[in-house]
Design a protein around this motif. Structure first.
Motif, short mmCIF file in Angstrom:
data_model
loop_
_atom_site.label_atom_id
_atom_site.label_comp_id
_atom_site.label_asym_id
_atom_site.label_seq_id
_atom_site.Cartn_x
_atom_site.Cartn_y
_atom_site.Cartn_z
N PHE A 75 0.84 -1.19 0.00
CA PHE A 75 0.00 0.00 0.00
C PHE A 75 0.88 1.25 0.00
O PHE A 75 1.73 1.41 0.87
CB PHE A 75 -0.93 -0.01 1.21
N THR A 76 0.63 2.10 -0.98
CA THR A 76 1.39 3.34 -1.15
C THR A 76 0.41 4.49 -1.36
O THR A 76 -0.76 4.27 -1.68
CB THR A 76 2.34 3.23 -2.36
N PRO A 77 0.86 5.73 -1.21
CA PRO A 77 -0.05 6.87 -1.37
C PRO A 77 -0.71 6.96 -2.74
O PRO A 77 -1.81 7.50 -2.86
CB PRO A 77 0.85 8.08 -1.11
N ASP A 78 -0.08 6.41 -3.79
CA ASP A 78 -0.64 6.53 -5.13
C ASP A 78 -1.44 5.30 -5.55
O ASP A 78 -1.89 5.18 -6.69
CB ASP A 78 0.47 6.80 -6.16
N PRO A 81 -8.05 1.93 -6.16
CA PRO A 81 -8.83 0.70 -5.94
C PRO A 81 -8.62 -0.38 -7.00
O PRO A 81 -8.55 -1.57 -6.68
CB PRO A 81 -10.27 1.20 -5.92
N SER A 82 -8.51 0.00 -8.28
CA SER A 82 -8.35 -1.01 -9.33
C SER A 82 -7.03 -1.76 -9.21
O SER A 82 -6.91 -2.89 -9.70
CB SER A 82 -8.46 -0.36 -10.72
N ASP A 83 -6.04 -1.15 -8.55
CA ASP A 83 -4.78 -1.85 -8.30
C ASP A 83 -4.98 -3.03 -7.37
O ASP A 83 -4.16 -3.95 -7.32
CB ASP A 83 -3.74 -0.90 -7.70
N ILE A 84 -6.07 -3.00 -6.60
CA ILE A 84 -6.35 -4.05 -5.62
C ILE A 84 -7.37 -5.05 -6.15
O ILE A 84 -7.13 -6.26 -6.14
CB ILE A 84 -6.88 -3.42 -4.31
N ARG A 100 -10.54 -8.46 -15.28
CA ARG A 100 -9.21 -8.97 -14.95
C ARG A 100 -9.01 -8.88 -13.43
O ARG A 100 -9.05 -7.78 -12.88
CB ARG A 100 -8.13 -8.16 -15.67
N GLU A 101 -8.84 -10.01 -12.81
CA GLU A 101 -8.74 -10.04 -11.35
C GLU A 101 -7.48 -9.34 -10.85
O GLU A 101 -6.41 -9.45 -11.45
CB GLU A 101 -8.72 -11.49 -10.85
N GLY A 102 -7.64 -8.62 -9.72
CA GLY A 102 -6.52 -7.99 -9.07
C GLY A 102 -5.88 -8.92 -8.05
O GLY A 102 -6.33 -10.06 -7.85
N PRO A 103 -4.86 -8.46 -7.36
CA PRO A 103 -4.13 -9.33 -6.42
C PRO A 103 -4.96 -9.75 -5.21
O PRO A 103 -4.55 -10.66 -4.48
CB PRO A 103 -2.94 -8.46 -6.00
N THR A 121 -8.90 4.44 -1.27
CA THR A 121 -8.42 3.08 -1.54
C THR A 121 -8.72 2.15 -0.37
O THR A 121 -9.01 0.97 -0.56
CB THR A 121 -6.91 3.12 -1.85
N GLN A 122 -8.67 2.69 0.86
CA GLN A 122 -9.03 1.87 2.02
C GLN A 122 -10.46 1.35 1.88
O GLN A 122 -10.77 0.21 2.25
CB GLN A 122 -8.94 2.70 3.31
N ALA A 123 -11.33 2.21 1.32
CA ALA A 123 -12.73 1.82 1.18
C ALA A 123 -12.89 0.61 0.28
O ALA A 123 -13.85 -0.17 0.43
CB ALA A 123 -13.54 3.00 0.65
#
Length: 321
Positions: A75-78, A81-84, A100-103, A121-123
C-alpha cells in the motif's frame, strides 16, 4: 461428543505449525497462535509495529505452511482501488468487457503498510473483508474460500500514514504487535541468518481441506448461556463508560465468541471456559475502543483489566446436555 482422529491430528498439526514458524520467526509463538485463531474464526488480523520486526516474515511463513495462495499488496499513497480489486478491459472478439482479477483474488492477502494509502483506496477493502466479494461496474465477484487479510501498519504518528476508519478497524478480529525481540531471541536470530531461504524449503504442514474442516468444527464448540451473557456484559460495559466514545460493536461480540471457541478447540476442549474468553479479549478489544482522550497500548490494557475486574465471571456453569 468427542473429537475424531482426523480432528485430533489436524489440531496437532496446528501445534506443529506454530513450532515450525518459531524456527523462522523466533520467539513469537503467541502471535502465531493468535493469528491462527483469527483465521480459524474467519477473521482478519492487523499487525501494528515499527518496521523490521518480522511482520511480513511471519505472514509469509504461515502462508507457506498452509499451502495457501498468497499475494502481497504494497500500500502506497498513489495506490488506487483497481490496483487491488482489478479492472475491466474490452474484449475485441465479442465487444464485451472482460474482468481482470486484481491481487486480492488470493486466499491470504498480505496488505503491507495498509495505512499508507488514501481513504478512497481503504474503502475498496471494506467489502472484501466483510462480504468476501468485490463489486465492479455493477457486477459482484466472489473471492476465494478461505479468504484472509493479514495487514501491517506503521504507528499512526509515522510520516505518510492515514488513520484507518473505525468501520475498517472493526473488521479486523485481532490487532497484534510483535514488538522488539528479547536479547536471547535476537541472538537466536543472528545464529539463524538464512530465514528467507528457510521459507522456500518449507513444506505444507496442514492442508487447506483440513483447515476448512477445523473452521467448521469451531462452530460446534459448546458455549454455555452464562458465558454468552458474560461476553455481552463485557462489551456492554464499554458502550456506557464515560471515557469511551465508541464501544464494542455487535460484530465485535460475534468475533469474541468465535475466537473463544477456537481457543477451546486448540486446547482440545469441546466447550468454552471463561479463560478462553479472557485470553483473547485484549487483542480483540484494543483497536475497537475509541476513547475520549488518546491512550497508549499499556493504558488501554489497564482499562480492559478494570472492565474485566468489574464484570463478574461465571463460576458455576452447569453442563447442558
Amino acid at each position: 461428543m468427542t473429537y475424531s482422529n482426523q480432528t485430533t491430528q489436524a489440531i496437532q498439526k496446528l501445534h506443529n505449525l506454530i513450532e515450525v514458524v518459531d524456527q523462522i520467526v523466533i520467539g513469537k509463538k503467541d502471535i502465531t497462535r493468535f493469528t491462527l485463531i483469527a483465521m480459524l474464526s474467519s477473521g482478519h488480523v492487523l499487525f501494528e509495529d515499527i518496521p523490521g520486526v518480522g511482520k511480513t516474515l511471519l505472514i509469509k511463513t504461515i502462508s507457506k505452511c498452509l499451502e495457501a495462495d498468497f499475494s502481497r499488496i504494497q500500500f502506497t499513497p498513489d495506490l488506487i482501488p483497481s490496483d487491488i480489486i482489478g479492472f475491466s478491459v474490452p474484449n475485441l472478439h465479442d465487444e464485451q468487457f472482460e474482468f481482470r482479477e486484481g491481487p486480492i483474488f488470493n486466499q491470504i492477502i498480505l496488505a503491507d503498510e495498509i495505512n499508507r494509502t488514501s481513504p478512497r483506496t481503504q474503502a475498496a477493502m471494506l467489502e472484501a473483508m466483510s462480504e468476501k466479494q468485490v463489486t465492479l461496474d455493477g457486477k459482484t465477484h466472489q473471492l476465494p474460500d478461505p479468504f484472509f487479510v493479514l495487514a501491517t501498519q506503521n504507528p499512526i504518528d509515522y510520516e505518510g500514514t492515514y488513520p484507518l476508519p473505525e468501520a475498517q478497524l472493526d473488521r479486523f478480529l485481532f490487532q497484534l504487535s510483535l514488538g522488539y525481540p528479547s536479547l536471547e531471541q535476537e541472538v537466536r536470530m543472528l545464529e539463524s541468518p538464512e530465514q528467507l531461504s528457510a521459507i522456500e524449503k518449507l513444506k505444507p504442514i496442514l492442508s487447506l481441506s483440513d483447515f476448512k474442516a477445523l473452521k467448521e468444527r469451531v462452530k460446534t464448540i459448546h458455549v454455555h448461556k452464562q458465558l454468552l451473557e458474560y461476553i455481552v456484559s463485557l462489551a456492554d460495559a464499554t458502550r456506557h463508560h464515560p471515557a469511551i466514545r465508541l464501544g464494542i460493536s455487535p460484530r465485535g461480540v460475534q468475533s469474541c465468541l468465535a475466537a473463544a471457541r477456537t481457543q477451546a478447540l486448540l486446547n482440545e476442549r469441546e466447550y468454552v471456559i471463561p479463560q478462553d474468553i479472557l485470553s483473547i479479549i485484549k487483542p480483540l478489544f484494543r483497536h475497537r475502543l475509541l476513547f475520549e482522550n488518546k491512550l497508549d497500548k499499556e493504558d488501554i490494557d489497564l482499562f480492559i483489566d478494570q472492565l474485566i475486574n468489574q464484570t463478574p465471571i461465571p463460576t458455576k456453569i452447569r453442563s447442558e446436555k
